[in-house]
Design an enzyme around this catalytic site. Structure first.
Site, PDB file in Angstrom:
ATOM      1  N   SER A   1       0.824  -1.208   0.000  1.00 29.70           N
ATOM      2  CA  SER A   1       0.000   0.000   0.000  1.00 29.70           C
ATOM      3  C   SER A   1       0.860   1.261   0.000  1.00 29.70           C
ATOM      4  O   SER A   1       2.039   1.234   0.346  1.00 29.70           O
ATOM      5  CB  SER A   1      -0.900   0.018   1.237  1.00 29.70           C
ATOM      6  OG  SER A   1      -1.517  -1.229   1.414  1.00 29.70           O
TER       7      SER A   1
HETATM    8  N1  SAH Z   1      -0.776  -4.958   4.067  1.00 34.66           N
HETATM    9  C1  SAH Z   1      -0.018  -5.269   2.878  1.00 34.66           C
HETATM   10  C2  SAH Z   1      -0.720  -4.929   1.578  1.00 34.66           C
HETATM   11  C3  SAH Z   1      -1.964  -5.718   1.417  1.00 34.66           C
HETATM   12  S1  SAH Z   1      -2.475  -6.040  -0.237  1.00 34.66           S
HETATM   13  C4  SAH Z   1       1.365  -4.624   2.917  1.00 34.66           C
HETATM   14  O1  SAH Z   1       1.686  -3.940   3.891  1.00 34.66           O
HETATM   15  O2  SAH Z   1       2.136  -4.860   1.981  1.00 34.66           O
HETATM   16  C5  SAH Z   1      -3.846  -7.061   0.167  1.00 34.66           C
HETATM   17  C6  SAH Z   1      -3.500  -8.459   0.607  1.00 34.66           C
HETATM   18  O3  SAH Z   1      -4.684  -9.079   1.049  1.00 34.66           O
HETATM   19  C7  SAH Z   1      -2.953  -9.324  -0.536  1.00 34.66           C
HETATM   20  O4  SAH Z   1      -1.687  -9.810  -0.220  1.00 34.66           O
HETATM   21  C8  SAH Z   1      -3.989 -10.445  -0.647  1.00 34.66           C
HETATM   22  O5  SAH Z   1      -3.413 -11.721  -0.952  1.00 34.66           O
HETATM   23  C9  SAH Z   1      -4.605 -10.442   0.736  1.00 34.66           C
HETATM   24  N2  SAH Z   1      -5.937 -11.030   0.836  1.00 34.66           N
HETATM   25  C10 SAH Z   1      -7.011 -10.866   0.028  1.00 34.66           C
HETATM   26  N3  SAH Z   1      -8.058 -11.589   0.487  1.00 34.66           N
HETATM   27  C11 SAH Z   1      -7.632 -12.221   1.622  1.00 34.66           C
HETATM   28  C12 SAH Z   1      -8.249 -13.110   2.560  1.00 34.66           C
HETATM   29  N4  SAH Z   1      -9.526 -13.514   2.432  1.00 34.66           N
HETATM   30  N5  SAH Z   1      -7.510 -13.554   3.585  1.00 34.66           N
HETATM   31  C13 SAH Z   1      -6.219 -13.170   3.746  1.00 34.66           C
HETATM   32  N6  SAH Z   1      -5.586 -12.336   2.900  1.00 34.66           N
HETATM   33  C14 SAH Z   1      -6.285 -11.870   1.851  1.00 34.66           C
END
Ligand code: SAH
Length: 217
Positions: free
Chosen positions: A65
């Site tokens: 992000s």
């Molecule tokens: N917080 C992260 C960025 C998140 S991007 C950072 O600091 O880099 C969003 C993430 O959510 C992705 O890696 C994706 O794989 C995950 N995601 C999406 N749906 C999900 C779910 N149901 N359970 C766990 N992770 C999930």
């Protein structure tokens, strides 16, 4: 200092300046973001852009992000040093690393095992021993460690997931982007009281969707 070191110092100053100018004012959050080097979480081609205030691609088609959004979400979560925090969406691990500076214990889950493996290696290298990263569908939370003082969801849900609401302590806070995946979403802060849940709409954001089930890698 060499030119390179000068350059990095300069970019880090600008990084902190950008955070402040976009509304990240909480001192503890700024200190955590000064300490945790975003460069450690961005690989390859985009590594040189780690200190710019923009989201960047990581593996598994996901994104790390935008730093100012990380800062604003962290600030909105009002983390205290006693808190046990759950993050849904480990991604690069950057957000979890920031939380680890502010909380007692951080659990972070992602549906992609490869992301959890990479992030865990970085946590170990940086000696961030209060983070546990696990592969799981975070829509169901992490029942074996519940309840949590704070929950941060870093993928967009259509509604705040019921199991996450249920795993929040009374007095606990959850920050979650809510809305349809392609549209602009709203960042929502949910506070659990003795009698129910209070909702604050904070700002428009844009996140990848919260998907069901585990990823294939
Ligand atoms: N917080 C992260 C960025 C998140 S991007 C950072 O600091 O880099 C969003 C993430 O959510 C992705 O890696 C994706 O794989 C995950 N995601 C999406 N749906 C999900 C779910 N149901 N359970 C766990 N992770 C999930």
């Amino acid at each position: 200092m060499t030119d390179d070191a000068d350059d990095i110092a300069e970019r880090k100053m600008q990084f902190l300046f950008a955070l402040r100018s976009r509304g990240v004012t909480d001192k503890r959050v700024l200190t955590a973001m000064e300490k945790i080097d975003r460069g450690a979480f961005v690989r390859g081609h985009f590594a040189t852009r780690a200190y710019e205030d923009m989201p960047l691609p990581i593996t598994c088609g996901q994104t790390i992000s935008q730093p100012s959004v990380v800062g604003l979400m962290t600030q909105a979560l009002r983390v205290t040093p006693r808190d046990k925090v759950l993050e849904v969406g480990t991604g690069s691990g950057y957000q979890a690393a920031i939380l680890s500076q502010l909380a007692r214990r951080v659990y972070t889950v992602d549906r992609h095992k490869a992301l959890v493996t990479d992030a865990s290696a970085i946590f170990q290298a940086l000696d961030l021993t209060n983070i546990t990263a696990l592969t799981a569908d975070g829509s169901f939370g992490l029942p074996e460690q519940a309840p949590f003082d704070r929950i941060l969801v870093t993928a967009a849900a259509e509604d705040p997931p019921g199991p996450l609401l249920a795993q929040l302590k009374i007095g606990g806070i959850m920050v979650v982007p809510v809305g349809q995946s392609d549209a602009v979403q709203s960042l929502i802060r949910v506070t659990r009281s003795e009698t129910g849940f209070d909702y604050d709409e904070l700002r428009p954001v844009r996140f990848v969707p919260l998907l069901e089930g585990l990823g294939r890698d």
